[in-house]
Design an enzyme around this catalytic site. Structure first.
Site, mmCIF file in Angstrom:
data_model
loop_
_atom_site.group_PDB
_atom_site.id
_atom_site.type_symbol
_atom_site.label_atom_id
_atom_site.label_comp_id
_atom_site.label_asym_id
_atom_site.label_seq_id
_atom_site.Cartn_x
_atom_site.Cartn_y
_atom_site.Cartn_z
ATOM 1 N N TYR A 15 25.404 36.472 -26.260
ATOM 2 C CA TYR A 15 25.297 36.533 -24.800
ATOM 3 C C TYR A 15 23.922 36.149 -24.262
ATOM 4 C CZ TYR A 15 29.623 39.054 -25.370
ATOM 5 O OH TYR A 15 30.899 39.388 -25.703
ATOM 6 N N ASP A 17 22.113 33.287 -24.144
ATOM 7 C CA ASP A 17 21.925 32.058 -23.368
ATOM 8 C C ASP A 17 22.461 32.236 -21.952
ATOM 9 O OD1 ASP A 17 21.041 31.287 -25.782
ATOM 10 O OD2 ASP A 17 22.306 29.537 -26.024
ATOM 11 N N TYR A 193 22.660 43.314 -34.218
ATOM 12 C CA TYR A 193 23.523 42.539 -35.103
ATOM 13 C C TYR A 193 23.788 43.411 -36.333
ATOM 14 C CZ TYR A 193 21.202 38.847 -32.380
ATOM 15 O OH TYR A 193 20.686 38.087 -31.364
ATOM 16 N N GLN A 255 25.305 43.433 -16.658
ATOM 17 C CA GLN A 255 23.889 43.237 -16.976
ATOM 18 C C GLN A 255 22.974 44.235 -16.246
ATOM 19 O OE1 GLN A 255 22.209 39.389 -15.912
ATOM 20 N NE2 GLN A 255 21.875 38.927 -18.060
ATOM 21 N N ARG A 271 18.095 43.251 -29.347
ATOM 22 C CA ARG A 271 18.229 42.113 -30.256
ATOM 23 C C ARG A 271 18.057 40.822 -29.454
ATOM 24 N NH1 ARG A 271 24.874 41.820 -30.853
ATOM 25 N NH2 ARG A 271 25.092 40.162 -29.281
ATOM 26 N N GLY A 272 17.944 39.713 -30.161
ATOM 27 C CA GLY A 272 17.961 38.406 -29.486
ATOM 28 C C GLY A 272 16.727 38.196 -28.635
ATOM 29 N N GLU A 273 16.967 37.873 -27.370
ATOM 30 C CA GLU A 273 15.845 37.514 -26.504
ATOM 31 C C GLU A 273 15.856 38.309 -25.200
ATOM 32 O OE1 GLU A 273 14.455 33.527 -24.165
ATOM 33 O OE2 GLU A 273 15.134 33.298 -26.207
ATOM 34 N N ASP A 274 16.985 38.234 -24.488
ATOM 35 C CA ASP A 274 16.986 38.819 -23.143
ATOM 36 C C ASP A 274 16.874 40.345 -23.188
ATOM 37 O OD1 ASP A 274 17.122 38.420 -20.302
ATOM 38 O OD2 ASP A 274 19.078 39.386 -20.379
ATOM 39 N N SER A 275 17.656 40.996 -24.052
ATOM 40 C CA SER A 275 17.578 42.465 -24.098
ATOM 41 C C SER A 275 16.191 42.899 -24.561
ATOM 42 C CB SER A 275 18.667 43.051 -24.994
ATOM 43 O OG SER A 275 18.605 42.503 -26.287
HETATM 44 O O1 TRH Z 1 23.502 38.364 -27.319
HETATM 45 P P1 TRH Z 1 22.220 38.078 -27.976
HETATM 46 O O2 TRH Z 1 22.180 38.291 -29.416
HETATM 47 O O3 TRH Z 1 21.796 36.620 -27.622
HETATM 48 C C1 TRH Z 1 21.238 35.712 -28.571
HETATM 49 C C2 TRH Z 1 19.774 35.504 -28.316
HETATM 50 O O4 TRH Z 1 19.423 35.301 -26.972
HETATM 51 C C3 TRH Z 1 19.282 34.355 -29.142
HETATM 52 O O5 TRH Z 1 17.942 34.076 -28.821
HETATM 53 C C4 TRH Z 1 20.169 33.150 -28.870
HETATM 54 O O6 TRH Z 1 19.778 32.093 -29.602
HETATM 55 C C5 TRH Z 1 21.586 33.504 -29.252
HETATM 56 O O7 TRH Z 1 22.010 34.549 -28.421
HETATM 57 C C6 TRH Z 1 22.547 32.359 -29.095
HETATM 58 O O8 TRH Z 1 21.041 38.997 -27.346
HETATM 59 P P2 TRH Z 1 20.316 38.947 -25.934
HETATM 60 O O9 TRH Z 1 19.461 37.744 -25.790
HETATM 61 O O10 TRH Z 1 19.647 40.223 -25.789
HETATM 62 O O11 TRH Z 1 21.480 38.829 -24.863
HETATM 63 C C7 TRH Z 1 22.369 39.864 -24.586
HETATM 64 C C8 TRH Z 1 22.742 39.836 -23.116
HETATM 65 O O12 TRH Z 1 23.822 40.730 -22.890
HETATM 66 C C9 TRH Z 1 21.602 40.291 -22.193
HETATM 67 O O13 TRH Z 1 21.591 39.506 -21.025
HETATM 68 C C10 TRH Z 1 21.972 41.721 -21.861
HETATM 69 C C11 TRH Z 1 23.471 41.626 -21.843
HETATM 70 N N1 TRH Z 1 24.200 42.895 -22.063
HETATM 71 C C12 TRH Z 1 25.020 43.338 -21.034
HETATM 72 O O14 TRH Z 1 25.101 42.719 -19.968
HETATM 73 N N2 TRH Z 1 25.733 44.484 -21.245
HETATM 74 C C13 TRH Z 1 25.680 45.200 -22.406
HETATM 75 O O15 TRH Z 1 26.373 46.235 -22.528
HETATM 76 C C14 TRH Z 1 24.809 44.725 -23.418
HETATM 77 C C15 TRH Z 1 24.699 45.501 -24.710
HETATM 78 C C16 TRH Z 1 24.094 43.566 -23.218
#
Ligand code: TRH
Length: 388
Positions: A15, A17, A193, A255, A271-275
């Site tokens: 999620y 991107d 993850y 979000q 994890r990832g970037e945004d969280s």
């Molecule tokens: O989902 P991610 O693992 O996204 C990853 C990374 O961004 C990585 O850099 C990228 O290359 C890959 O995707 C393809 O983790 P991230 O970045 O934290 O994104 C999660 C999103 O989900 C963030 O905007 C928060 C949102 N979220 C919700 O809206 N509700 C929820 O309950 C949770 C747990 C997260």
């Protein structure tokens, strides 16, 4: 007339991107009064983090942003004045050709992934001419220092957070079906993850002298959790207790609600970037799991952010934070998981103070949305001068 921006985003396997593209689109429309279209190839996935999204609509107006379904083949669309391809997603050929036919051409920016690594500042803003079309694509790198593209955050983020946490947010906990935390309880959110370090961490929590409540949004880590609990499967709404740890499975929330969860918890695993960025702006302690990459390239990223993050922490607290982050990313650590957790617990107060201070330090990098608008406006101006 409002400047028109197009943002293109493909949803990869997670999620992040779409999460970042959506946050950016909302910020550009709300804070900079721009006419923003967000093109997304997977509206079903988008709907997970923004339930108002209609997965079948070709276009829909949400939060001041025109959300467009990115279909294949791509229909005719007049290019905007500023075009962003998020994370190097390839623009549709027809749209790219239409960009090349415009005079002056649009300002074209590739929004890159965030990293705390030092090379980011050197690459931020570099141009790359298109091999065939009269177009230049600029690389825009988010980052943790003033010489990068900065970090995504709304202008009123700190004010909203402060207002939310001031009464201990009992109403928020009730909406999640939970009581407010007990005075000695540690409330943890766990967004992760699959992770080989998880069972040992859960063991450490179960043996903790004080209660630990762990809130786990539905997702990739649930099967591992079920295995640790020796239960057949886990659903949102379930609660299980083992020793001192009480595990609650939460539904995946929108979000903005997820932000509130980060603000309300004492410790956030992200994890990832945004969280990760949102957990830093939450001014609470965090443990980051970098997106796993081939050849352990994510270790460099983890190392770079960690080195930056622990600056200013007393030695024992810095060691406790580093060890936990290292375990969580499969990197060699000084102590085992149980000892690392005990060390983290012993340093909790210092780590909490540091998280507050760190949030202030993040401001020095600047806000990504404002920096991106400045960058694009400068290019638009120079484009007018070179194309009278
Ligand atoms: O989902 P991610 O693992 O996204 C990853 C990374 O961004 C990585 O850099 C990228 O290359 C890959 O995707 C393809 O983790 P991230 O970045 O934290 O994104 C999660 C999103 O989900 C963030 O905007 C928060 C949102 N979220 C919700 O809206 N509700 C929820 O309950 C949770 C747990 C997260």
């Amino acid at each position: 007339m409002r400047t028109r921006w197009d943002i293109f985003c493909t949803v990869i396997d997670n999620y992040g991107d779409i999460g970042i593209a959506w946050r950016l689109a909302r910020g550009l429309a709300r804070e900079h009064d721009l006419a923003v279209r967000l093109w997304v190839d997977d509206l079903q996935a988008f709907r997970h983090l923004w339930p108002a999204i209609d997965p079948d609509a070709d276009t829909q107006l949400r939060e001041g942003v025109t959300v467009c379904a990115w279909r294949t083949p791509f229909g005719a669309a007049e290019p905007a004045q500023v075009v962003i391809d998020a994370f190097g997603c390839a623009l549709p050929d027809a749209y790219l050709d239409a960009m090349g036919a415009q005079s002056p051409p649009p300002v074209w920016i590739n929004l890159e992934y965030l990293s705390a690594e030092p090379w980011v500042a050197e690459h931020h803003g570099l141009p790359s001419p298109h091999p065939r079309l009269p177009l230049t694509r600029y690389f825009f790198f988010p980052g943790y220092t003033a010489d990068t593209g900065g970090l995504l955050a709304e202008a009123d983020l700190a004010t909203r957070r402060a207002a939310f946490v001031q009464d201990g947010c009992p109403a928020f906990w009730r909406t999640l079906g939970l009581a407010s935390p007990q005075p000695d309880e540690l409330r943890v959110s766990l967004f992760a993850y699959e992770n080989p370090a998880l069972p040992a961490l859960l063991d450490a929590w179960a043996a903790d002298p004080r209660p630990v409540t762990c809130l786990v949004p539905e997702g990739r880590v649930i099967p591992q959790l079920a295995a640790w609990l020796s239960v057949a499967g886990l659903q949102a709404g379930e609660m299980h207790q083992r020793g001192a740890v009480r595990l609650h499975v939460l539904p995946f929330v929108d979000q903005d609600t997820y932000d509130q969860l980060l603000w309300a918890c004492n410790l956030n695993f992200v994890r990832g970037e945004d969280s990760c960025v949102r957990a830093q702006w939450a001014a609470r302690p965090l443990v980051w799991q970098a997106y796993p990459q081939a050849d352990a390239a994510h270790w460099d990223k983890t190392h770079a952010l960690l080195a930056h993050y622990i600056e200013g922490l007393p030695d024992d607290a810095a060691r406790a934070v580093s060890d936990l982050w290292r375990h969580w990313n499969g990197m060699p650590a000084e102590e085992g998981v149980a000892a690392s957790w005990a060390a983290w617990r012993a340093q909790e107060a210092a780590i909490e103070r540091h998280a507050e201070a760190w949030c202030g330090r993040l401001e020095r990098a600047g806000r990504l949305t404002a920096k991106l608008v400045d960058f694009a406006e400068n290019k638009l101006k120079s484009r007018v001068f070179s194309n009278p």
